[in-house]
Structures are given as C-alpha cells and as structure tokens.
Design an enzyme around this catalytic site. Structure first.
Site, short mmCIF file in Angstrom:
data_model
loop_
_atom_site.label_atom_id
_atom_site.label_comp_id
_atom_site.label_asym_id
_atom_site.label_seq_id
_atom_site.Cartn_x
_atom_site.Cartn_y
_atom_site.Cartn_z
CB THR A 142 -2.33 13.73 4.42
OG1 THR A 142 -2.34 12.76 3.39
CG2 THR A 142 -0.21 13.74 5.13
CG ASN A 179 -3.95 16.78 -0.58
OD1 ASN A 179 -3.80 15.89 0.21
ND2 ASN A 179 -5.46 16.88 -0.39
CB SER A 220 -5.36 5.27 1.62
OG SER A 220 -5.38 6.18 0.91
CE LYS A 273 -4.07 2.16 0.07
NZ LYS A 273 -3.75 3.20 -0.90
N GLY A 327 -2.75 8.56 -4.29
CA GLY A 327 -2.23 9.22 -4.20
C GLY A 327 -0.14 10.11 -3.77
CG ASP A 328 3.87 10.79 -2.88
OD1 ASP A 328 3.36 10.80 -2.06
OD2 ASP A 328 4.32 12.01 -3.20
CE LYS A 345 5.05 7.14 -2.00
NZ LYS A 345 3.88 7.93 -1.03
CE LYS A 382 4.12 7.18 5.13
NZ LYS A 382 4.26 8.34 3.73
CD GLN A 384 3.34 4.96 1.94
OE1 GLN A 384 4.21 5.74 1.72
NE2 GLN A 384 2.38 5.04 2.81
N1 GLU Z 1 0.80 9.24 -0.81
C1 GLU Z 1 0.68 9.17 0.83
C2 GLU Z 1 1.67 9.11 1.77
O1 GLU Z 1 2.75 9.03 1.38
C3 GLU Z 1 -0.32 8.41 1.18
C4 GLU Z 1 -0.59 6.83 0.82
C5 GLU Z 1 -1.98 5.86 0.63
O2 GLU Z 1 -2.91 6.49 0.83
O3 GLU Z 1 -1.62 4.44 -0.29
O4 GLU Z 1 1.46 8.21 2.28
#
Ligand code: GLU
Length: 450
Positions: A211, A242, A381, A92, A167-168, A128, A116, A113
C-alpha cells in the site's frame, strides 16, 4: 444538488434509505459528482439503472461475535461483511477491527473498494468487513479467540472464488493468520480465501509494503506531470501503522524526506527525517507493542512531540495522510494552503472531509484520491490470489515490478479518463470515472441480475 436529474433521484433515495450513515453518503456523493459528465454523455447508465444498483450492496451480513476474555468474562462484538459488487470478480476487500466500525463505515469502505479494485485492472469485485472489536490492550490469546469466533460465522459467506477478505486497520499478519487457520480448520480446505497471509503459508512477498510503496509510486508519477519528483521533497505523513511505514520507506528510497508521523495521541516532528533503518523499523515496533502511542518515537529519538495535535501546520511540500477517514478537516486544509502546500496525496481511505476537499480545490491544490493512491495494497492482494491459484510464488522483484506497472497504469488511466471528459488534471474525477466505467460495462453485459 447534482445537475443531472437522474443522479439527484439516485442520491435522494440513497440518503433516505441510509439515514444514519454519513460516511457512506459522503463516499457516494464523491463518486456521483464525478459521474455528472458521464451520465450526461451516455444514457445507457440511466436506462439500465446502473448507478442505483451500484449504491446498493449486493448483500450485507451482520452478525454477533461472542468470545471469552482472559478474565473468563463473556464479550459480545458486532461483525460485518458487505459484499458490495461482484460484476468484475469475487468480492475483495479488507477487514477492519476498530471501535469506530459500524454499518456506515463498512459500507463506505466497500463502496470505495469496488472502484479501487476496478482501477487495479485485476478481476476483483468490491467488499469490506470488520468488527467494532478494539484490539488495543488485548492479549494474544484474546485476539486469537476473537478471530476464531469471528471466522466461525464469516466462513459461511466467503471462499476463494466468492469473497476474499484481507487486513485493514487493526488486522495485520497475526490476525490474518488466526483467521486463515480457523477457516482451514472449519472447511478442511487450504485455499487462497484470505490475502495478507504469512510467507510460510501462501502469502505474497511485498504485500506488507504494497500500500505504501504503491502510494509513493503514484505520487512520483503525479509529480512527473508537473515536472517534479519525490527526490528532494519534504513530506508530512500521518499515522504510523503498516501503510505509513511502507510510505516512509519508499519516500526515503526515492530520495525524499519525511518529517512527521502521528498517532491518536499527537504527532512527532523529526527535522532530520525519519530516514535511518533504525527509525523506520521502530515504526513496526511501535505498532507491534499495541500501545498505539507515537510519543514513543519522540522519547526514543529525542525529537519534539505535540500532544493532541495533527501535523498539518508544519512546513512541507507534500501531504500524505495515512491514518483514517476524515482525519483532515477544513482547518487543516487552510494551514496547508497558507504554507504553500501544492500536492495533497490521500493514502488512508477517504481521509478528507467534504469542506477540506472543496477548500483544496478552490486553492488549486492537486488532490490525488485515495481509491487510486492506495490501490497498491489490494493490487498485491490480487497478485497473491493469482499466485495461490497457480500454487506458485513470485520473487520480490517480480511482485514489485508488477506493482509499479499497476500504479503507473492507474495514474495514466485516471488522467486520461478525466481528459476524455474535459476535466484534465482532475485526478479525483478521473479515478472515479475510470473505476466506474469497467464495473458499469460488466453490469450492463450481465443483465439485471441483482
Ligand atoms: N484494506 C486494504 C484496502 O483498503 C486492502 C484490501 C485487500 O488487500 O483486499 O484496500
């Protein structure tokens, strides 16, 4: 470099294997430093080769993305998906479209990630992806064709129970829509294969805000530890996308004041605060315009604009960098320390250079690390995935309440993890350790499969 021989060996091998990947190695160093105390206490991590497995992605996919621009010219970009770790759930993590994207950037983001996502307490592994495609100045048709081409290849590697992108930077609601549409068309399946979707087709309320809101909930929790709160404090924010938008909105709701935002062109200083609905909404307009210029804010509201500079030399109480990796360097850190800034809250992924982190530490500035602070985005998410699986949707209040609780837990778990190892107050170590422990236990339980 590390006190532990095991960590030294792991790091040396990683550095040798990834010679041109400075961002990835920076992210690895940050985590390994925090794990010194953990490997010293528990020999299982070495015995089962947990850390050398963790620094090697389970799978890396790199692919060509060709598409035709509005002038009929063929364009070629590079696409990536790094499926880093699936010990605790399907891969994810977001997709980033930005010219700076390369294998190193995607790997550092995928590595971070993993920890996190573990911190959120939800069952999500780490991944990612992205492309070096530059959306700036591209027409809507070009963006759509690019997204369709990108997804045509990516669709072979993802799925609602396999890997769920989102997204990112450079990938917002519009891009997610085009990506989802193409996946559905190729597979003839309506599934929760991507998050950050629009509300009309399976998105979650509060995902756009998540976020930034989560970051401010975390900051408030952290301030409480020191007998302080967001209310009445002045904040410097960088970026204006965002994440910065959600951050500014929530700081205002909790009674704080934001005096700066920034863009690639410079920063603006608003002494009255970015406080009215009109000003906050204008951030969304600036982003939607695709111009990528924060000067537009200064022109509209008659406040000073400083071309080519960053906001960190201004007077404020709390810094919240929301732009991108390594945006805060040693000189910026020195300015903040000289101005008496006590709290430094990372919101962008890895926004601080190693030198700046060391300087903050020497000067007793409290550092809140991005992998904990910005986890609210991916947490919601995860809640979007849950809603998709149930074929149901929660109200804004329900999602926001869950988000707030998740951020409280992340803060508490990080704080407690640091304390357990005699590092009370070190939120960086705490987040790394708490994120690591869950993934490591799951890897050990599942055997040496990868
Ligand atoms: N891009 C965001 C992050 O850096 C969200 C990732 C997501 O929602 O999967 O965590």
């Amino acid at each position: 470099m590390f006190k532990s021989e095991y960590l030294n060996k792991v790091y040396e091998t990683t550095a040798q294997r990834n010679p041109n990947q400075p961002e990835f190695l920076q992210a690895v160093r940050d985590v390994l430093e925090s794990l010194e105390v953990v490997v010293a206490k528990d020999s299982r991590f070495e015995k089962y080769g947990v850390i050398e497995r963790m620094v090697e992605p389970e799978r890396t996919i790199a692919f060509r993305v060709s598409w035709v621009d509005d002038n009929g010219k063929v364009q070629v970009n590079r696409g990536f998906r790094v499926q880093f770790n699936s010990a605790i759930g399907p891969y994810k993590g977001g997709l980033r479209f930005h010219p700076s994207v390369n294998a190193s950037v995607i790997k550092f983001l995928g590595f971070e990630q993993t920890f996190k996502n573990s911190l959120t307490g939800l069952p999500m592994g780490g991944g990612k992806g992205g492309s070096d495609f530059d959306p700036r100045g591209r027409s809507d048709g070009e963006i759509m064709r690019f997204c369709q081409s990108f997804m045509t290849e990516l669709s072979k590697h993802i799925g609602a129970d396999t890997d769920v992108p989102a997204g990112d930077i450079g990938v917002g609601a519009r891009e997610v829509g085009y990506l989802f549409g193409q996946y559905k068309r190729l597979r003839n399946e309506f599934t929760g294969v991507i998050t950050g979707k629009g509300i009309s087709y399976g998105g979650s309320l509060i995902r756009p805000e998540a976020t930034g809101f989560g970051a401010v909930y975390y900051a408030d929790e952290m301030l409480h530890t020191f007998g302080e709160e967001v209310k009445g404090k002045t904040f410097a924010v960088s970026g204006f996308g965002n994440v910065a938008w959600g951050t500014v909105k929530k700081i205002n709701e909790l009674g704080g004041k934001v005096v700066t935002i920034s863009g690639p062109d410079g920063y603006i200083y608003d002494a009255d605060g970015i406080a009215t609905e009109e000003k906050i909404n204008f951030m969304l307009e600036m982003r939607a315009s695709g111009r990528d210029k924060v000067q537009d804010y200064a022109d509209k509201f008659g406040v000073p604009f400083y071309a080519g500079q960053r906001p960190w030399g201004e007077k404020f109480d709390v810094a919240m960098p929301c732009a991108t990796q390594n945006e805060v360097g040693l000189e910026d850190a020195k300015k903040m320390v000289a101005n008496g800034v006590k709290y430094y809250v990372e919101v962008a992924n890895m926004p601080t250079t190693d030198e700046a982190v060391a300087y903050f530490r020497q000067n007793k500035v409290v550092i809140a690390p991005s992998k904990a602070v910005n986890a609210g985005g991916v947490a919601v998410s995860g809640l979007e995935m849950a809603q998709n699986s149930m074929r149901y949707s929660w109200t804004s209040e329900e999602v926001d309440t869950k988000l707030k609780q998740i951020m409280k837990n992340i803060y508490k778990n990080s704080y407690d993890a640091a304390k357990k190892y005699g590092l009370e107050g070190d939120l960086v170590a705490g987040a790394n350790i708490a994120g690591f422990e869950k993934v490591a236990e799951a890897m050990i339980a599942q055997g040496i499969a990868y």
